[in-house]
Design a protein around this motif. Structure first.
Motif, short mmCIF file in Angstrom:
data_model
loop_
_atom_site.label_atom_id
_atom_site.label_comp_id
_atom_site.label_asym_id
_atom_site.label_seq_id
_atom_site.Cartn_x
_atom_site.Cartn_y
_atom_site.Cartn_z
N PHE A 232 -0.35 -2.58 -11.96
CA PHE A 232 -1.61 -2.65 -11.23
C PHE A 232 -1.43 -3.41 -9.91
O PHE A 232 -1.89 -2.97 -8.85
N LEU A 233 -0.74 -4.53 -9.98
CA LEU A 233 -0.49 -5.33 -8.77
C LEU A 233 0.30 -4.52 -7.75
O LEU A 233 -0.02 -4.52 -6.55
N TYR A 234 1.31 -3.82 -8.22
CA TYR A 234 2.14 -3.00 -7.33
C TYR A 234 1.31 -1.92 -6.64
O TYR A 234 1.41 -1.73 -5.42
N ARG A 235 0.48 -1.25 -7.39
CA ARG A 235 -0.32 -0.16 -6.80
C ARG A 235 -1.30 -0.70 -5.75
O ARG A 235 -1.51 -0.06 -4.72
N VAL A 236 -1.89 -1.84 -6.01
CA VAL A 236 -2.80 -2.43 -5.04
C VAL A 236 -2.03 -2.80 -3.76
O VAL A 236 -2.47 -2.51 -2.64
N LEU A 237 -0.87 -3.42 -3.93
CA LEU A 237 -0.07 -3.85 -2.78
C LEU A 237 0.45 -2.66 -1.96
O LEU A 237 0.54 -2.73 -0.73
N TYR A 238 0.77 -1.57 -2.64
CA TYR A 238 1.46 -0.45 -2.00
C TYR A 238 0.50 0.69 -1.60
O TYR A 238 0.91 1.65 -0.96
N TRP A 239 -0.77 0.57 -1.95
CA TRP A 239 -1.73 1.67 -1.82
C TRP A 239 -1.73 2.29 -0.43
O TRP A 239 -1.62 3.52 -0.29
N ASP A 240 -1.82 1.49 0.59
CA ASP A 240 -1.89 2.01 1.96
C ASP A 240 -0.52 2.14 2.62
O ASP A 240 -0.45 2.48 3.81
N LYS A 241 0.54 1.87 1.87
CA LYS A 241 1.88 1.87 2.46
C LYS A 241 2.71 3.08 2.03
O LYS A 241 3.84 3.24 2.46
N ARG A 242 2.14 3.94 1.19
CA ARG A 242 2.92 5.04 0.63
C ARG A 242 3.36 6.03 1.70
O ARG A 242 2.53 6.65 2.36
N LYS A 243 4.65 6.15 1.87
CA LYS A 243 5.21 7.16 2.77
C LYS A 243 6.64 7.45 2.34
O LYS A 243 7.31 6.61 1.75
N GLU A 244 7.08 8.66 2.61
CA GLU A 244 8.41 9.06 2.17
C GLU A 244 9.50 8.41 3.03
O GLU A 244 9.26 8.01 4.17
N THR A 245 10.68 8.34 2.46
CA THR A 245 11.85 7.88 3.20
C THR A 245 12.10 8.84 4.37
O THR A 245 11.99 10.06 4.19
#
Length: 242
Positions: A80-93
């Protein structure tokens, strides 16, 4: 007519390969550790154990044994913590989609082999619209033993119908590299969290997918037909038994 040669297969880990999310994974672990009064350095921990199921990683940081039910609860909190932290940062390599398209055009079979559960896989690959490029997706629920055991990659190979010696694994983690060698596959390392010299014996180390083409992968596989043996030093470490 002569039969067509067996295709090569590309098998991708997810975290640290399709996406560069290791810093966010580490921060989520660190917040969980702080909540439980643990002083373990999450970044250093993940350099050794990244690729393992979260419950197995957590087993190594508590001084006393913790019931499996509690470990699963802690792992859910970390997720849950990871998803909150990464929510707006998701992008492919960088270069990933172009590489996957070129690989499919070149006739490679493509699989995903990750230790993540289905909902986490969807959180990444469906958000980034990547599912269309994979012939097979294998996650935590599809195998009995996660990395560093060979099961994850062996199952992908079997589902793709491609023998291990014609598979190459893209991995960013030491335990993932060992799992690939146990599965008798070769590795292209992605240095999203480790230095190139920290890997055991990859065919090549890349920073991202702008640095390699499917044709170059084919050439590497043809030039290096032998699979490295798993590291004896790594195998002696207690966490390999988890």
């Amino acid at each position: 007519m002569p039969s067509s040669p067996t295709p090569y297969a590309l098998i991708f880990d997810m975290d640290g390969v399709l996406i560069d999310n290791t810093p966010y994974q580490a921060k989520a672990f660190q917040l969980l550790f702080r909540e439980h009064g643990l002083t373990t350095n999450a970044r250093q921990l993940l350099k050794r154990l990244n690729g393992m199921p979260a419950t197995n990683i957590l087993k190594t940081v508590f001084r006393n044994p913790v019931p499996e039910k509690e470990l699963k609860e802690y792992a859910s909190q970390r997720e849950f913590l990871y998803r909150v932290l990464y929510w707006d940062k998701r992008k492919e390599t960088p270069g990933l989609t172009e590489f996957l398209r070129a690989a499919r055009t070149a006739g490679f079979k493509i699989g995903l082999g990750t230790g993540s559960p289905p909902e986490t896989i969807s959180y990444i690959i469906d958000h980034l619209d990547l599912r269309q490029y994979f012939d097979v997706i294998t996650g935590k629920d599809d195998v009995d033993k996660g990395k560093p055991h060979a099961d994850t990659f062996t199952v992908v190979s079997q589902k793709l119908g491609v023998p291990p010696e014609r598979c190459v694994v893209f991995e960013d983690a030491l335990l993932g590299e060992q799992a690939a060698y146990k599965a008798k596959m070769r590795v292209v390392a992605v240095s999203s969290g480790l230095k190139p010299e920290q890997f055991q014996a990859p065919l090549r180390v890349i920073k991202d997918f702008t640095e390699i083409t499917p044709e170059q992968v084919r050439e590497l596989l043809d030039q290096h037909p032998d699979t490295p043996k798993p590291s004896k030093e790594m195998a002696k470490r207690d966490y390999m038994k988890l």
